[in-house]
Write a protein that holds these residues in place. Structure first.
Motif, PDB file in Angstrom:
ATOM      1  N   ALA A   7       0.856  -1.189   0.000  1.00 52.68           N
ATOM      2  CA  ALA A   7       0.000   0.000   0.000  1.00 52.68           C
ATOM      3  C   ALA A   7       0.891   1.238   0.000  1.00 52.68           C
ATOM      4  O   ALA A   7       1.823   1.337   0.795  1.00 52.68           O
ATOM      5  N   GLU A   8       0.577   2.164  -0.897  1.00 56.67           N
ATOM      6  CA  GLU A   8       1.331   3.416  -1.004  1.00 56.67           C
ATOM      7  C   GLU A   8       0.359   4.589  -0.920  1.00 56.67           C
ATOM      8  O   GLU A   8      -0.422   4.830  -1.843  1.00 56.67           O
ATOM      9  N   GLY A   9       0.370   5.283   0.202  1.00 57.99           N
ATOM     10  CA  GLY A   9      -0.434   6.498   0.349  1.00 57.99           C
ATOM     11  C   GLY A   9      -1.911   6.291   0.104  1.00 57.99           C
ATOM     12  O   GLY A   9      -2.568   7.106  -0.549  1.00 57.99           O
ATOM     13  N   VAL A  10      -2.458   5.197   0.651  1.00 57.68           N
ATOM     14  CA  VAL A  10      -3.858   4.854   0.375  1.00 57.68           C
ATOM     15  C   VAL A  10      -4.807   5.769   1.152  1.00 57.68           C
ATOM     16  O   VAL A  10      -4.744   5.845   2.388  1.00 57.68           O
ATOM     17  N   HIS A  11      -5.688   6.433   0.426  1.00 52.70           N
ATOM     18  CA  HIS A  11      -6.729   7.287   0.997  1.00 52.70           C
ATOM     19  C   HIS A  11      -8.088   6.767   0.570  1.00 52.70           C
ATOM     20  O   HIS A  11      -8.283   6.348  -0.569  1.00 52.70           O
ATOM     21  N   GLY A  22      -3.835   7.910   4.217  1.00 48.59           N
ATOM     22  CA  GLY A  22      -2.474   7.732   3.723  1.00 48.59           C
ATOM     23  C   GLY A  22      -1.791   6.525   4.338  1.00 48.59           C
ATOM     24  O   GLY A  22      -0.818   6.670   5.077  1.00 48.59           O
ATOM     25  N   ASP A  24       0.540   3.386   4.365  1.00 47.76           N
ATOM     26  CA  ASP A  24       1.708   2.774   3.728  1.00 47.76           C
ATOM     27  C   ASP A  24       2.071   1.526   4.516  1.00 47.76           C
ATOM     28  O   ASP A  24       2.359   1.607   5.718  1.00 47.76           O
ATOM     29  N   GLY A  59      -3.714   7.155  -3.937  1.00 50.01           N
ATOM     30  CA  GLY A  59      -2.725   6.145  -3.579  1.00 50.01           C
ATOM     31  C   GLY A  59      -2.795   4.934  -4.492  1.00 50.01           C
ATOM     32  O   GLY A  59      -3.555   4.905  -5.471  1.00 50.01           O
ATOM     33  N   ARG A  60      -1.986   3.953  -4.155  1.00 54.85           N
ATOM     34  CA  ARG A  60      -1.922   2.726  -4.946  1.00 54.85           C
ATOM     35  C   ARG A  60      -1.863   1.515  -4.037  1.00 54.85           C
ATOM     36  O   ARG A  60      -1.232   1.548  -2.978  1.00 54.85           O
TER      37      ARG A  60
END
Length: 253
Positions: A7-11, A22, A24, A59-60
């Protein structure tokens, strides 16, 4: 080694309410990754984002190196069609708080259903695997029973067998014991311990701190949509570094 989940910066927001702010984190292959925290902290929402039951606002998220729900062309993300999402989702098993079994089907038929309908397996192949999976979760003698004839713990074990029938690379558990009577919890946790011993990658939202301590490889404490503390379960549960973690654990341990 690629992360199984990244998870990268998931909102994620629902209307004006920002639920994930966010996130991570990474889950390694074969890891048992436990998410703990108070109700409303975003744990279950994050779990549902992993298999695109909830769409991200920013995010991704990656599962086994692939973007969840999107493809990337240059710097732009393009949402996958529902059929493409469903194809990706076959590799991710999910077990919910509520068992969601088909009431008109026996335990065996519940476990057989997805491989036959989604993967196009023959009923003979699906039936054989379903029988083995029911045996694995200790319910070989309940194959012909309908959900109404099973206890809550037995229904949840059938639900786990049903998820495993798709031969997933990742299993998601959303508080799988929270709807069970206390005396039924142990049987479900024993099945999950067995999966961990077999090397299944698992992300588990749970209030069962004993399970997290004994079986978990990593633990994350979430509150108000952020990761407050993360680390080895033994360390976090016995010697939390953050005041918010200490307050939460003092109430649940």
């Amino acid at each position: 080694m690629n992360a199984m989940v990244k998870a990268e910066g998931v909102h994620k927001s629902f209307g004006l309410i920002e639920v994930l702010k966010g996130i991570d984190l990474e889950v390694a292959p074969r890891e048992v990754f436990c998410l703990i925290g108070p109700s409303g902290s975003g744990k279950s929402t994050f779990l549902r984002c992993i298999n695109h039951l909830e769409k991200l606002n920013a995010g991704r998220l990656y599962v086994d190196g692939d973007l969840v729900g999107y493809r990337q062309n240059g710097n732009k993300l393009h949402e996958l069609r529902d059929s493409e999402v469903a194809l990706k989702r076959r590799d991710i098993g999910m077990v919910f708080q509520r068992f969601n079994l088909f009431p008109h089907m026996t335990a065996l038929e519940n476990v057989m259903e997805a491989p036959v309908q989604v993967k196009g397996e023959s009923k003979a192949v699906a039936r054989e695997r379903a029988g083995k999976l029911l045996d694995r979760v200790g319910l070989a003698d309940k194959a012909a029973n309908y959900p109404s004839q099973l206890s809550g713990g037995q229904q949840q074990r059938v639900a786990i067998a049903r998820a495993l029938a798709m031969e997933p690379k990742l299993m998601l558990f959303d508080e799988p014991t929270s709807a069970l009577d206390p005396e039924l919890v142990g049987d479900v946790l024993d099945v999950m311990r067995g999966l961990a011993e077999d090397g299944m990658t698992m992300v588990v939202v749970t209030h069962e701190m004993g399970f997290a301590r004994e079986v978990g490889d990593s633990i994350v404490f979430m509150d108000d949509g952020v990761v407050v503390e993360a680390g080895n379960p033994r360390d976090v549960l016995t010697n939390p570094q953050h005041d918010r973690t200490r307050t939460f654990l003092s109430k649940v341990l």
